[in-house]
Design a protein around this motif. Structure first.
Motif, mmCIF file in Angstrom:
data_model
loop_
_atom_site.group_PDB
_atom_site.id
_atom_site.type_symbol
_atom_site.label_atom_id
_atom_site.label_comp_id
_atom_site.label_asym_id
_atom_site.label_seq_id
_atom_site.Cartn_x
_atom_site.Cartn_y
_atom_site.Cartn_z
ATOM 1 N N ILE A 109 0.856 -1.188 0.000
ATOM 2 C CA ILE A 109 0.000 0.000 0.000
ATOM 3 C C ILE A 109 0.889 1.234 0.000
ATOM 4 N N GLY A 110 0.660 2.124 -0.981
ATOM 5 C CA GLY A 110 1.516 3.285 -1.192
ATOM 6 C C GLY A 110 1.272 4.417 -0.203
ATOM 7 N N LYS B 283 -2.042 -4.585 -4.930
ATOM 8 C CA LYS B 283 -1.048 -3.515 -4.966
ATOM 9 C C LYS B 283 -1.774 -2.184 -5.087
ATOM 10 N N ILE B 284 -1.610 -1.354 -4.063
ATOM 11 C CA ILE B 284 -2.325 -0.089 -3.958
ATOM 12 C C ILE B 284 -1.308 1.043 -4.067
ATOM 13 N N ASP B 285 -1.547 1.979 -4.956
ATOM 14 C CA ASP B 285 -0.638 3.096 -5.207
ATOM 15 C C ASP B 285 -0.781 4.164 -4.110
ATOM 16 N N ASN B 286 -0.081 5.281 -4.282
ATOM 17 C CA ASN B 286 -0.173 6.407 -3.360
ATOM 18 C C ASN B 286 -1.528 7.119 -3.473
ATOM 19 N N LEU B 287 -1.955 7.730 -2.370
ATOM 20 C CA LEU B 287 -3.132 8.604 -2.362
ATOM 21 C C LEU B 287 -4.397 7.905 -2.856
ATOM 22 N N VAL B 288 -4.577 6.675 -2.421
ATOM 23 C CA VAL B 288 -5.763 5.895 -2.778
ATOM 24 C C VAL B 288 -6.696 5.823 -1.572
ATOM 25 N N GLN B 289 -8.003 5.936 -1.821
ATOM 26 C CA GLN B 289 -9.013 5.827 -0.770
ATOM 27 C C GLN B 289 -9.824 4.553 -0.967
ATOM 28 N N ILE B 290 -9.882 3.723 0.071
ATOM 29 C CA ILE B 290 -10.698 2.510 0.052
ATOM 30 C C ILE B 290 -11.727 2.631 1.167
ATOM 31 N N GLY B 291 -12.986 2.745 0.776
ATOM 32 C CA GLY B 291 -14.044 3.031 1.727
ATOM 33 C C GLY B 291 -14.446 1.831 2.562
ATOM 34 N N GLY C 189 -10.692 -8.547 -4.144
ATOM 35 C CA GLY C 189 -10.249 -9.911 -4.366
ATOM 36 C C GLY C 189 -8.735 -9.984 -4.445
ATOM 37 N N LYS C 190 -8.213 -11.062 -4.997
ATOM 38 C CA LYS C 190 -6.773 -11.258 -5.073
ATOM 39 C C LYS C 190 -6.170 -10.487 -6.252
ATOM 40 N N PHE C 191 -4.964 -9.964 -6.033
ATOM 41 C CA PHE C 191 -4.130 -9.391 -7.096
ATOM 42 C C PHE C 191 -4.803 -8.245 -7.839
ATOM 43 N N CYS C 192 -5.535 -7.421 -7.119
ATOM 44 C CA CYS C 192 -6.091 -6.204 -7.709
ATOM 45 C C CYS C 192 -5.030 -5.103 -7.705
ATOM 46 N N ILE C 193 -5.162 -4.174 -8.645
ATOM 47 C CA ILE C 193 -4.262 -3.020 -8.734
ATOM 48 C C ILE C 193 -5.107 -1.756 -8.717
ATOM 49 N N MET C 194 -4.735 -0.803 -7.854
ATOM 50 C CA MET C 194 -5.382 0.508 -7.846
ATOM 51 C C MET C 194 -4.298 1.571 -7.982
ATOM 52 N N ALA C 195 -4.380 2.372 -9.051
ATOM 53 C CA ALA C 195 -3.389 3.414 -9.298
ATOM 54 C C ALA C 195 -3.724 4.684 -8.514
ATOM 55 N N GLY C 196 -2.772 5.601 -8.475
ATOM 56 C CA GLY C 196 -2.843 6.780 -7.626
ATOM 57 C C GLY C 196 -4.090 7.624 -7.810
ATOM 58 N N ASN C 197 -4.585 8.158 -6.689
ATOM 59 C CA ASN C 197 -5.747 9.049 -6.641
ATOM 60 C C ASN C 197 -7.063 8.368 -7.004
ATOM 61 N N SER C 198 -7.065 7.056 -7.145
ATOM 62 C CA SER C 198 -8.331 6.359 -7.365
ATOM 63 C C SER C 198 -9.018 6.109 -6.030
ATOM 64 N N GLY C 199 -10.306 5.778 -6.098
ATOM 65 C CA GLY C 199 -11.021 5.591 -4.847
ATOM 66 C C GLY C 199 -12.234 4.698 -4.971
ATOM 67 N N LEU C 200 -12.503 3.966 -3.894
ATOM 68 C CA LEU C 200 -13.699 3.151 -3.776
ATOM 69 C C LEU C 200 -14.582 3.761 -2.700
ATOM 70 N N ALA C 201 -15.845 3.990 -3.014
ATOM 71 C CA ALA C 201 -16.799 4.377 -1.979
ATOM 72 C C ALA C 201 -17.109 3.154 -1.112
ATOM 73 N N GLY C 202 -18.001 3.302 -0.156
ATOM 74 C CA GLY C 202 -18.276 2.209 0.759
ATOM 75 C C GLY C 202 -18.902 1.008 0.077
ATOM 76 N N SER C 203 -18.552 -0.182 0.580
ATOM 77 C CA SER C 203 -19.181 -1.446 0.184
ATOM 78 C C SER C 203 -19.031 -1.769 -1.298
ATOM 79 N N VAL C 204 -17.912 -1.380 -1.877
ATOM 80 C CA VAL C 204 -17.590 -1.786 -3.246
ATOM 81 C C VAL C 204 -16.922 -3.158 -3.189
ATOM 82 N N THR C 205 -17.239 -4.014 -4.149
ATOM 83 C CA THR C 205 -16.619 -5.333 -4.237
ATOM 84 C C THR C 205 -15.856 -5.449 -5.549
ATOM 85 N N LEU C 206 -14.571 -5.771 -5.459
ATOM 86 C CA LEU C 206 -13.748 -6.030 -6.632
ATOM 87 C C LEU C 206 -13.463 -7.524 -6.697
#
Length: 334
Positions: free
Chosen positions: A215-216, A236-244, A250-267
């Motif tokens: 986590i970045g 793998k979570i980049d810098n400045l990411v918000q996870i609600g 799930g396994k092996f997800c990637i989130m790039a910088g400044n992205s965000g999940l609101a509450g109760s999102v499922t990947l």
């Protein structure tokens, strides 16, 4: 400062590629193709970069096997199946040592008497380990890290300075948390009230993180309102990411910088979310889906689909819209 150098044969003993051309000197480090100097190694992982080789001063390039150019005089290629993966191997051998935490527990660190600390754990200056915390073997906790009550942490984790792990968080093994990561802060939840304006909704759950997660810096993973916010193994979570709160990755997800999940999102597994993309609450994103940079997802996404735009549509539809809009604007200026 420590410096390293290797012969082309020493590097190829790791990559196990095929050497084409001839370079007899030492390689003093890796660099991108435009900035590389003599005695440096660079990479051509895509055919569009082949045209840059003629003006590059690099002595050696790691290239894919389908490269269509020759290295030239007194220069060499190392042909491999995947130049991008080979790059990670070369960067590893040239990497310099990380900053050290020399003491198993610095004199200014505070570790509660009820905490259980595994063997080989290093705790830096000014760090705090709270009551009933369990930390596995060989973790490295840099200065000024806070791990609060009842957290359970596995083996071989690294916590860089400024990380805060809130109470009851569960973390697997072999994870890396970069500076100022926040794990388990309250979720963002309020309800209107005629008497009090906005009433805060308590979040009484926790965060559960799998193995091999990174986590970045300055990213936040909020605790669940009920039960857990979950980060799956290998994410793998980049810098400045918000996870609600109550999101599940799930396994092996990637989130790039400044992205965000609101509450109760499922990947699902293997989801890729581009920089500055945002996902609406309670959305379900299927296995292997890709969300393009800057996109705004307002609902569920099927497995394997690529979404693009704001609001996000399937990429091919968004690209058609953009092409029509481009033509419309061009015609309007005639």
């Amino acid at each position: 400062m420590i410096t390293k150098s290797f012969s082309i044969n020493e590097i190829n003993s790791i990559l196990k590629g095929d050497i084409v051309g001839h370079y007899s000197g030492q390689i003093i480090g890796p660099e991108n193709i435009e900035s590389a100097k003599a005695s440096q190694i660079t990479f051509i992982g895509n055919k569009k970069f082949e045209k840059k080789w003629i003006n590059s001063k690099a002595s050696v390039a790691v290239v894919n096997r389908d490269v269509s150019i020759e290295p030239g005089e007194k220069r060499a290629f190392i042909k491999v199946d995947n130049a991008d993966l080979a790059m990670s191997q070369i960067l590893s051998i040239f990497a310099l040592p990380l900053a050290e935490v020399k003491n198993e527990q610095h004199a200014t660190a505070v570790v509660d008497s009820t905490a259980i600390i595994g063997k080989g754990v290093k705790i830096g200056a000014g760090s705090y380990i709270g009551p009933r915390v369990i930390i596995g073997d060989y973790c490295v906790i840099y200065p000024n890290v806070t791990i609060l009550d009842d957290c359970e942490i596995g083996n071989n984790n690294v916590f860089w300075s400024g990380v805060v792990v809130r109470e009851r968080t569960v973390i697997g093994s072999n994870c890396i948390f970069h500076p100022n990561v926040s794990i388990g802060a309250d979720g963002f939840g309020y309800r209107p009230s005629p008497e009090f304006g906005l009433v805060k909704i308590p979040h009484i759950g926790n965060v559960v993180i799998g193995d091999w997660v990174e986590i970045g810096a300055n990213s936040c993973v909020d605790r669940g309102k009920f039960s857990s916010t979950v980060i799956g193994t290998g994410c793998k979570i980049d810098n400045l990411v918000q996870i609600g709160h109550n999101s599940i990755l799930g396994k092996f997800c990637i989130m790039a910088g400044n992205s965000g999940l609101a509450g109760s999102v499922t990947l699902g597994d293997g989801v890729i979310i581009g920089g500055s993309a945002s996902i609406k609450d309670h959305s379900v994103i299927g296995n292997g889906a890709v969300i393009g940079a800057g996109s705004g997802v307002t609902g569920d996404v099927a497995a394997g689909v690529t979404m693009l735009g704001y609001p996000a549509l399937e990429a091919r539809d968004t690209l058609k819209q953009w092409a029509i809009m481009k033509r419309f604007l061009k015609d309007s200026y005639k």
